[in-house]
Design a protein around this motif. Structure first.
Motif, PDB file in Angstrom:
ATOM      1  N   ILE A 179       0.827  -1.206   0.000  1.00 13.89           N
ATOM      2  CA  ILE A 179       0.000   0.000   0.000  1.00 13.89           C
ATOM      3  C   ILE A 179       0.858   1.251   0.000  1.00 13.89           C
ATOM      4  CG2 ILE A 179      -1.654   1.339   1.362  1.00 13.89           C
ATOM      5  CD1 ILE A 179      -2.819  -1.440   2.227  1.00 13.89           C
ATOM      6  N   ILE A 180       1.816   1.312   0.900  1.00 17.13           N
ATOM      7  CA  ILE A 180       2.682   2.488   0.993  1.00 17.13           C
ATOM      8  C   ILE A 180       3.524   2.613  -0.277  1.00 17.13           C
ATOM      9  CG2 ILE A 180       4.553   3.589   2.282  1.00 17.13           C
ATOM     10  CD1 ILE A 180       2.056   3.609   3.902  1.00 17.13           C
ATOM     11  N   GLY A 181       4.033   1.489  -0.765  1.00 20.95           N
ATOM     12  CA  GLY A 181       4.833   1.520  -1.990  1.00 20.95           C
ATOM     13  C   GLY A 181       4.032   2.037  -3.171  1.00 20.95           C
ATOM     14  N   GLY A 182       2.784   1.604  -3.274  1.00 18.89           N
ATOM     15  CA  GLY A 182       1.930   2.107  -4.354  1.00 18.89           C
ATOM     16  C   GLY A 182       1.666   3.592  -4.227  1.00 18.89           C
ATOM     17  N   ALA A 183       1.445   4.033  -2.986  1.00 21.06           N
ATOM     18  CA  ALA A 183       1.171   5.452  -2.765  1.00 21.06           C
ATOM     19  C   ALA A 183       2.409   6.310  -3.044  1.00 21.06           C
ATOM     20  CB  ALA A 183       0.693   5.671  -1.336  1.00 21.06           C
ATOM     21  N   PHE A 184       3.571   5.771  -2.766  1.00 19.97           N
ATOM     22  CA  PHE A 184       4.791   6.554  -2.947  1.00 19.97           C
ATOM     23  C   PHE A 184       5.386   6.419  -4.341  1.00 19.97           C
ATOM     24  CE2 PHE A 184       6.566   8.421   1.003  1.00 19.97           C
ATOM     25  CZ  PHE A 184       5.440   8.242   1.782  1.00 19.97           C
ATOM     26  N   ALA A 231      11.743   1.554  -0.874  1.00 18.29           N
ATOM     27  CA  ALA A 231      11.979   0.603   0.211  1.00 18.29           C
ATOM     28  C   ALA A 231      12.514   1.322   1.450  1.00 18.29           C
ATOM     29  CB  ALA A 231      12.965  -0.475  -0.235  1.00 18.29           C
ATOM     30  N   PHE A 232      13.393   2.290   1.252  1.00 14.92           N
ATOM     31  CA  PHE A 232      13.947   3.030   2.383  1.00 14.92           C
ATOM     32  C   PHE A 232      12.878   3.860   3.078  1.00 14.92           C
ATOM     33  CE2 PHE A 232      16.200   6.627   4.313  1.00 14.92           C
ATOM     34  CZ  PHE A 232      17.027   5.923   5.170  1.00 14.92           C
ATOM     35  N   VAL A 233      12.008   4.496   2.314  1.00 23.77           N
ATOM     36  CA  VAL A 233      10.930   5.303   2.904  1.00 23.77           C
ATOM     37  C   VAL A 233       9.974   4.420   3.695  1.00 23.77           C
ATOM     38  CG1 VAL A 233       8.902   6.692   2.343  1.00 23.77           C
ATOM     39  CG2 VAL A 233      11.074   7.197   1.253  1.00 23.77           C
ATOM     40  N   VAL A 234       9.598   3.276   3.133  1.00 19.36           N
ATOM     41  CA  VAL A 234       8.698   2.359   3.839  1.00 19.36           C
ATOM     42  C   VAL A 234       9.370   1.853   5.114  1.00 19.36           C
ATOM     43  CG1 VAL A 234       7.560   0.106   3.705  1.00 19.36           C
ATOM     44  CG2 VAL A 234       7.428   1.682   1.784  1.00 19.36           C
ATOM     45  N   PHE A 235      10.637   1.493   5.024  1.00 19.74           N
ATOM     46  CA  PHE A 235      11.373   1.023   6.203  1.00 19.74           C
ATOM     47  C   PHE A 235      11.392   2.079   7.298  1.00 19.74           C
ATOM     48  CE2 PHE A 235      15.520   1.050   8.389  1.00 19.74           C
ATOM     49  CZ  PHE A 235      15.333  -0.057   9.186  1.00 19.74           C
TER      50      PHE A 235
END
Length: 134
Positions: A25-30, A86-90
């Protein structure tokens, strides 16, 4: 830094379905934000070094014998895009975990006082007996 990378590895290797859902979800949004960051900010800066954005992309395209092209520039864009997302989600999950640990510490009841020792029990009995005497 080593602990940070170990936490990132543990995060990436975790098999929890909820973590996977959060990542998707976060990856799609970002994805739009990171695509814009890569295409509108980083690539033009790299293009200034190479002289032109198109020159940079064209310099990373290799023509193969027999036809076809090896488009290294597009691949590097995709890798850079993935690393940023990946870094932002982490970082977001790490911050949420820190907040949840903080709330757990605040919500935890205080530990029960330790039970009195045998010596204290005896002294309490003696005190009570002395109080009973007139």
């Amino acid at each position: 830094m080593k602990k940070f990378l170990e936490e990132f590895k543990a995060f990436a290797m975790r098999g929890n379905v909820m973590d996977l859902a959060v990542g998707v979800i976060i990856g799609g949004a970002f994805s739009a934000i990171t695509n814009s960051l890569i295409n509108d900010i980083i690539n033009p800066i790299l293009g200034m070094i190479a002289g032109d954005n198109n020159a940079l992309v064209e310099s990373l395209v290799f023509r193969l014998p027999g036809g076809g092209e090896l488009m290294l520039g597009s691949f590097l864009n995709a890798v850079l895009n993935f690393i940023v997302m990946a870094f932002v989600v982490f970082c977001m999950v790490k911050a949420l975990n820190k907040l949840s640990r903080k709330k757990e510490k605040e919500a935890a009841p205080p530990p029960a006082p330790p039970e009195p020792s045998n010596e204290e029990k005896l002294l309490t009995e003696i005190r009570d007996l002395l109080k009973e005497k007139p």
